[in-house]
Design an enzyme around this catalytic site. Structure first.
Site, short mmCIF file in Angstrom:
data_model
loop_
_atom_site.label_atom_id
_atom_site.label_comp_id
_atom_site.label_asym_id
_atom_site.label_seq_id
_atom_site.Cartn_x
_atom_site.Cartn_y
_atom_site.Cartn_z
N ILE A 81 0.81 -1.21 0.00
CA ILE A 81 0.00 0.00 0.00
C ILE A 81 0.85 1.27 0.00
O ILE A 81 0.33 2.36 0.21
CB ILE A 81 -0.99 0.01 1.18
CG1 ILE A 81 -0.26 -0.01 2.54
CG2 ILE A 81 -1.94 -1.15 1.08
CD1 ILE A 81 -1.17 0.17 3.72
N GLY A 82 2.16 1.11 -0.21
CA GLY A 82 2.99 2.31 -0.32
C GLY A 82 4.33 2.28 0.38
O GLY A 82 5.22 3.07 0.03
N ARG A 142 15.34 -4.71 14.39
CA ARG A 142 16.36 -4.49 13.38
C ARG A 142 15.77 -3.79 12.16
O ARG A 142 14.68 -4.14 11.70
CB ARG A 142 16.96 -5.83 12.95
CG ARG A 142 18.11 -5.62 11.97
CD ARG A 142 18.25 -6.78 11.02
NE ARG A 142 19.10 -6.38 9.90
CZ ARG A 142 19.26 -7.09 8.81
NH1 ARG A 142 18.64 -8.21 8.68
NH2 ARG A 142 20.05 -6.65 7.85
N ILE A 143 16.45 -2.80 11.64
CA ILE A 143 16.00 -2.06 10.48
C ILE A 143 16.57 -2.72 9.23
O ILE A 143 17.77 -2.69 8.98
CB ILE A 143 16.42 -0.58 10.55
CG1 ILE A 143 15.94 0.05 11.87
CG2 ILE A 143 15.87 0.19 9.36
CD1 ILE A 143 14.46 -0.07 12.11
N THR A 177 13.76 3.12 3.14
CA THR A 177 12.30 3.06 3.13
C THR A 177 11.75 3.16 4.55
O THR A 177 10.63 3.66 4.74
CB THR A 177 11.80 1.78 2.45
OG1 THR A 177 12.37 0.64 3.09
CG2 THR A 177 12.15 1.77 0.98
N GLN A 198 8.89 5.74 5.96
CA GLN A 198 7.73 5.38 6.76
C GLN A 198 7.57 6.30 7.96
O GLN A 198 6.46 6.76 8.27
CB GLN A 198 7.89 3.94 7.27
CG GLN A 198 7.44 2.89 6.30
CD GLN A 198 5.93 2.75 6.29
OE1 GLN A 198 5.23 3.51 5.64
NE2 GLN A 198 5.43 1.78 7.01
N GLY A 212 7.38 -4.05 13.27
CA GLY A 212 6.71 -3.04 12.47
C GLY A 212 6.97 -1.62 12.94
O GLY A 212 7.26 -1.38 14.11
N GLY A 228 5.12 1.13 10.81
CA GLY A 228 4.16 1.98 10.11
C GLY A 228 3.18 2.65 11.05
O GLY A 228 2.80 3.81 10.85
N GLU A 229 2.76 1.94 12.10
CA GLU A 229 1.78 2.51 13.04
C GLU A 229 2.45 3.46 14.04
O GLU A 229 1.97 4.55 14.31
CB GLU A 229 1.06 1.40 13.81
CG GLU A 229 0.69 0.17 13.01
CD GLU A 229 -0.27 0.42 11.88
OE1 GLU A 229 -1.13 1.31 12.00
OE2 GLU A 229 -0.17 -0.30 10.87
#
Length: 715
Positions: free
Chosen positions: A462-463, A599-600, A605, A609, A673, A675-676
């Site tokens: 979704i992006g 861990r990234i 990207t 985010q 995660g 994104g949130e």
């Protein structure tokens, strides 16, 4: 669990999106861009009342207009097999009966041979209604709220302990409904290939879920439904379920016996694909003189529709974020004559942290304790709700990194005491958290004799650039260049993957990619024998054994660790604002966002985010608000002209920092995660900074100039 892990990225640190060139050059095709043979176009007609029934539909002029193929409504809609089995509370059964459930509820579909003709003919349809009294105001009906079926009040210790604390805050908070408003409008192209065989090009966050839901609704075998959704231009939760426009287009294609494209308008996006629910909250929080929390009580009521019980449970964060012996939370919902809400980035936690972290900030001033120090005093070493250990938590380091970067030492202790060039200056901060899940996922990995590796799974994007971390994982695991790897996604023909929502994809699908690559390497080792190297020339090995390819299909899922640990990602947001003392205009001057998300994998990207979430948080704090005229139950600002979102001039310098501490208890990558958490807590951080600048505590978002001008020193 397999404890083997990847090394931290070196040369991959600056890797750009692997599909970036396609997107910026127009090579990536989105749902509405698929023009299949024989395509017709659909336009929906929405109800203009908020509650009642349809008395009549006059479609004669529309039917006689040039190019019109059909007008579909409850009067002539074919029987939909799955409707009979739907529970009492379920998504709208479009064209099922004459009931109108909210203003904008689709009551007819016009199909024509061109989009322009469909638009014009749809305007000729005349609908008359039997209107009933509707209720759309949450504030005026709070007393009618009830507990949702899946949520009960939570108690730990003495629920009223906060009331007897020597220092306490009791405050109410309002967060308005927000609309997802991604760049790409929702759209679908539907084609029946046979009476029981369906193909759709759709905007969806989960092709497998869409596939199974469409099969259920239309009563056909799931394997006979093909869903394509390779590129999605943003969604934020709006594409997590099948909506009425998708079902309408499929019905239309069945009726006219040719493919139908249906794309929503921007105004439709405000009524047809969910939103973050308008929510009232109340916090009672108390502490001892040393800052140690005595008790927290948190009440929340969010709006839902009359036909679905949607609950995002914002009060839950108050029993999870800080160490406190006495906790009470109570989540309720209020059914209104509006469309259903849906999950929106940071659901529940984004709403709940605005209240909790605003209250914590207010408490810090009462105690005369620095807001960061107050949070460290109440730092939870184990989960306050269950007592279980965390799978990983480096939040202390995040506080330190963020405070140093923003220059927290410059923060004025007295609100309204610092200025720059005539503007009031304020600093604020807030904590964020969100569950770190690992869902089942399956990946097919194929190594070809030309040295190329193809990975396939049904996940959507979704992006965030999902393919990029997947390719990086495979590159490092297999020891081959990223240019040799292709990641296929967004097609229901591929192996199973979860929806892209809830910040689970790298943990879930990334683990499956890693394990598939490990399995593929083991197959190569079997071909080579014991004397082989760990990173062979895969193409040469295949040719040596007269093989065109070697492939594996690998399943990945969480193990017993989910019973041992509580798993979260964490964030800390630090904000510097400038407030004009004459006009009340607020400018975010700098934002520092620190993520503790394991861990990234893909730093470039990941940074994108965090910045994107921070921008959404600025919008939540200062601009976004859906306005309803309760006389008609109608959204009054359903456009970008009236519903304000941040633009370039509103975006400050944003620093995205990462603790980058692997959490190997959740998956073999150590990744969680983000994104949130990039959004969660941002609104409170901005509100707290505004208070530090002005001494004005705004508890109802958005913080617009009218809430500051004429109040105290700003008058």
């Amino acid at each position: 669990m397999n404890k083997r892990t990847l090394n931290h990225p070196k040369s991959t640190t600056g890797t750009s999106r692997v599909d970036g060139r396609l997107k910026v050059t127009g090579g990536a095709k989105y749902a509405a861009e698929f023009n299949v043979k024989g395509l017709a176009y659909g336009v929906l007609v929405g109800a203009t009342i908020a509650k009642g029934s349809i008395r009549s539909i006059d479609s004669k002029k529309a039917e006689n207009a040039p190019g019109v193929l059909a007008v579909i409504s409850h009067l002539n809609c074919p029987k939909i097999p799955g409707y009979a089995a739907e529970p009492a509370k379920a998504p709208i059964k479009i064209f099922y009966d004459d009931k109108v459930l909210y203003n904008g509820h689709a009551v007819a579909l016009l199909i024509a041979d061109t989009f322009e003709r469909a638009q014009y003919a749809a305007s000729l349809i005349k609908v008359e209604y039997n209107a009933q009294k509707h209720i759309t105001s949450l504030k005026d009906n709070l007393g009618s709220a009830v507990a949702p079926p899946s949520d009960a009040e939570f108690k730990k210790g003495n629920p009223d302990a906060w009331q007897s604390a020597p220092f306490k805050v009791e405050q109410e908070y309002i967060l308005p409904s927000e609309v997802h408003n991604p760049m790409e409008l929702h759209a679908i192209v539907a084609r029946w290939d046979a009476p029981d065989k369906l193909t759709v090009w759709d905007k969806t966050q989960g092709v497998k879920d869409t596939q199974s839901n469409l099969a259920r609704i239309f009563g056909i075998p799931v394997e006979n439904v093909q869903v394509h959704s390779k590129y999605v231009g943003g969604a934020f939760g709006s594409a997590l379920q099948v909506w009425q426009h998708e079902v309408a287009a499929i019905i239309g294609a069945k009726v006219v016996k040719r493919p139908v494209k249906l794309m929503l308008t921007r105004a439709d996006m405000f009524t047809s694909v969910g939103y973050r629910p308008l929510t009232w909250q109340k916090i009672g929080i108390g502490a001892a003189a040393d800052g140690k929390l005595v008790g927290i009580s948190h009440w929340a009521t969010g709006q839902t529709s009359t036909y679905e019980d949607f609950a995002e449970s914002p009060a839950d964060v108050s029993r999870q974020l800080y160490a406190c012996a006495n906790l009470y939370t109570n989540n309720k919902i209020l059914s209104l004559d509006v469309g259903s809400p849906i999950w929106m980035r940071g659901p529940g936690y984004a709403t709940g942290t605005f209240a909790l972290e605003s209250a914590m900030d207010e408490l810090s001033y009462q105690l005369n304790i620095d807001p960061v120090e107050l949070r460290l005093i109440n730092y939870a070493e184990t989960d306050p709700e269950t007592g279980k250990p965390y799978s990983g938590k480096s939040l202390r380091e995040a506080y330190k990194m963020g405070a140093e970067n923003i220059g927290w030492h410059s923060r004025p202790k007295k609100p309204g005491s610092m200025t720059e060039d005539g503007w009031l200056v304020g600093y604020g901060m807030s904590t964020g958290m969100f569950q770190a899940d690992r869902e089942p996922a399956t990946v097919k990995a194929t190594m070809n004799d030309d040295g190329s590796l193809i990975l396939q799974t049904a996940v959507s994007d979704i992006g965030p650039g999902t393919a990029t971390p997947m390719v990086l994982i495979a590159s490092e695991t297999m020891g081959i260049p990223i240019e040799n790897i292709r990641f296929d996604l967004g097609d229901s023909a591929y192996p199973n993957a979860p929806q892209q929502g809830g910040s689970t994809i790298v943990s879930s699908v990334g683990s499956a990619v890693y394990l598939a690559c490990i399995a593929l390497k083991e197959k190569f080792q079997q071909l080579i024998g014991n004397g082989g190297t760990d990173k062979p020339d895969y193409a040469a090995v295949l040719k040596q054994h007269n093989l065109v390819k070697l492939e594996v299909v690998t399943d990945s899922k969480a193990g017993t660790e989910v019973d041992k640990y509580v798993m979260y990602s964490w964030s800390v947001h630090f904000i510097k604002v400038l407030v004009n003392p004459l006009t009340g205009v607020v400018k975010v001057d700098k934002a520092t966002c620190v993520a503790d998300s394991g861990r990234i994998i893909s730093p470039k990207t990941a940074r994108s985010q965090i910045i994107g979430g921070a921008i959404m948080g600025i919008g939540m704090a200062l601009m976004e608000e859906t306005v309803i005229d309760h006389r008609y139950g109608k959204v009054m600002n359903a456009s970008f002209g009236d519903y304000h979102v941040p633009v370039q001039a509103d975006i400050p310098q944003i620093e995205a920092l990462f603790v980058n501490e692997p959490d190997l208890n959740i998956n073999p990558l150590g990744a969680k995660g983000m994104g949130e958490i990039s959004l969660i807590g941002m609104a409170a951080a901005v509100a707290n900074a505004v208070y530090n600048a002005t001494g004005k505590r705004v508890t109802e978002l958005p913080i617009t100039p009218d809430k500051l001008v004429g109040w105290g020193e700003l008058s």
